[in-house]
Write an enzyme that holds these catalytic residues in place. Structure first.
Site, PDB file in Angstrom:
ATOM      1  N   TRP A  22       0.494  -1.839   0.020  1.00 24.12           N
ATOM      2  CA  TRP A  22       0.092  -0.042   0.268  1.00 24.12           C
ATOM      3  C   TRP A  22       1.048   1.164   0.379  1.00 24.12           C
ATOM      4  CZ3 TRP A  22      -5.212   0.389  -1.130  1.00 24.12           C
ATOM      5  CH2 TRP A  22      -5.583   1.539  -0.613  1.00 24.12           C
ATOM      6  N   HIS A  52      -4.401 -11.050   1.196  1.00 22.28           N
ATOM      7  CA  HIS A  52      -4.993 -11.302   2.289  1.00 22.28           C
ATOM      8  C   HIS A  52      -6.408 -10.763   2.227  1.00 22.28           C
ATOM      9  CE1 HIS A  52      -5.150  -6.601   0.485  1.00 22.28           C
ATOM     10  NE2 HIS A  52      -5.925  -7.015   2.024  1.00 22.28           N
ATOM     11  N   ASP A  54     -10.129  -9.451   3.961  1.00 28.77           N
ATOM     12  CA  ASP A  54     -10.073  -8.015   4.913  1.00 28.77           C
ATOM     13  C   ASP A  54     -11.834  -8.652   5.436  1.00 28.77           C
ATOM     14  OD1 ASP A  54      -8.631  -6.333   3.414  1.00 28.77           O
ATOM     15  OD2 ASP A  54      -9.944  -5.207   2.360  1.00 28.77           O
ATOM     16  N   HIS A  58     -12.324  -4.254   9.519  1.00 33.91           N
ATOM     17  CA  HIS A  58     -11.642  -3.113   8.974  1.00 33.91           C
ATOM     18  C   HIS A  58     -11.936  -1.861   8.624  1.00 33.91           C
ATOM     19  CE1 HIS A  58      -8.390  -2.044   6.220  1.00 33.91           C
ATOM     20  NE2 HIS A  58      -8.534  -2.248   5.151  1.00 33.91           N
ATOM     21  N   GLU A 153      -8.115  -9.629  -1.741  1.00 31.37           N
ATOM     22  CA  GLU A 153      -7.159  -8.759  -2.528  1.00 31.37           C
ATOM     23  C   GLU A 153      -5.550  -8.949  -2.831  1.00 31.37           C
ATOM     24  OE1 GLU A 153      -9.451  -4.550  -0.569  1.00 31.37           O
ATOM     25  OE2 GLU A 153      -7.953  -5.588   0.622  1.00 31.37           O
TER      26      GLU A 153
END
Ligand code: ZN
Length: 191
Positions: A22, A52, A54, A58, A153
């Site tokens: 990110w 990963h 979410d 989150h 993602e």
């Protein structure tokens, strides 16, 4: 030719130094200590590193955390849909319970609403986020996680042609976490 039929395809990315992160995140900590007769690698990573999942937590403080991830979300039939652009409502077609978007930088809010309304359990994408990286609204995250749709993602779908598959995607069981790295595999099914 269906030479790869029934072979499992690894659709998780490698966790390693220099991997996509990110924007603004520090490089990951990945150090191997050499002991006398063995070695032990230590990790210092965000729960949202690499491929990963979410969890609702989150974006929702009282939402389910990743340790409550239901196996039914990550195991079962899935459809790989190639969009080569943002996921629009028109791109969705026949949905099923699990959708993986290939070549998709993000999911448009209208598409996220249609996915949530269709009762989809899990949505995956091969980019860093289901929202545009520059987003401040996080509309797709809020719509999907707020409707009980789990998100995965940073998949690697380069070896997965569009079509129907069997999916196994299981995040680590981390107490109270808003996400966790996952290992994911696909196996082609007949249409
Ligand atoms: Zn996310």
């Amino acid at each position: 030719m269906q030479s790869h039929e029934n072979q499992w395809i690894d659709i998780s990315v490698l966790i390693r130094h220099g991997m996509p992160l990110w924007p603004g995140d520090p490089d990951i900590g990945l150090e191997t200590a050499e002991k006398t007769v063995y070695r032990v690698t230590s990790l210092r990573i965000s729960a949202h590193t690499g491929t990963h999942c979410d969890a609702p937590r989150h974006f929702f403080a009282s939402g389910a955390s990743i340790d409550a991830f239901p196996p039914e979300a990550g195991i079962g039939t899935a459809r790989v849909i190639q969009t080569d652009g943002p996921v629009t409502e028109a791109a969705l077609g026949q949905m099923g319970e699990r959708l993986l978007f290939k070549g998709a930088p993000y999911i448009e809010p209208a598409a996220a609403r249609a996915i949530a309304a269709a009762g989809v359990r899990l949505v995956g994408i091969d980019s860093l986020s289901v929202d545009p990286v520059e987003s401040t609204e996080y509309a797709a995250h809020k719509i999907l996680l707020g409707s009980g749709v789990w998100i995965v993602e940073l998949l690697d779908l380069s070896a997965a042609m569009p079509g129907r598959y069997e999916l196994i995607c299981l995040p680590l069981k981390i107490f109270g976490s808003d996400g966790a790295p996952a290992r994911a595999f696909l196996r082609r099914l007949a249409e």
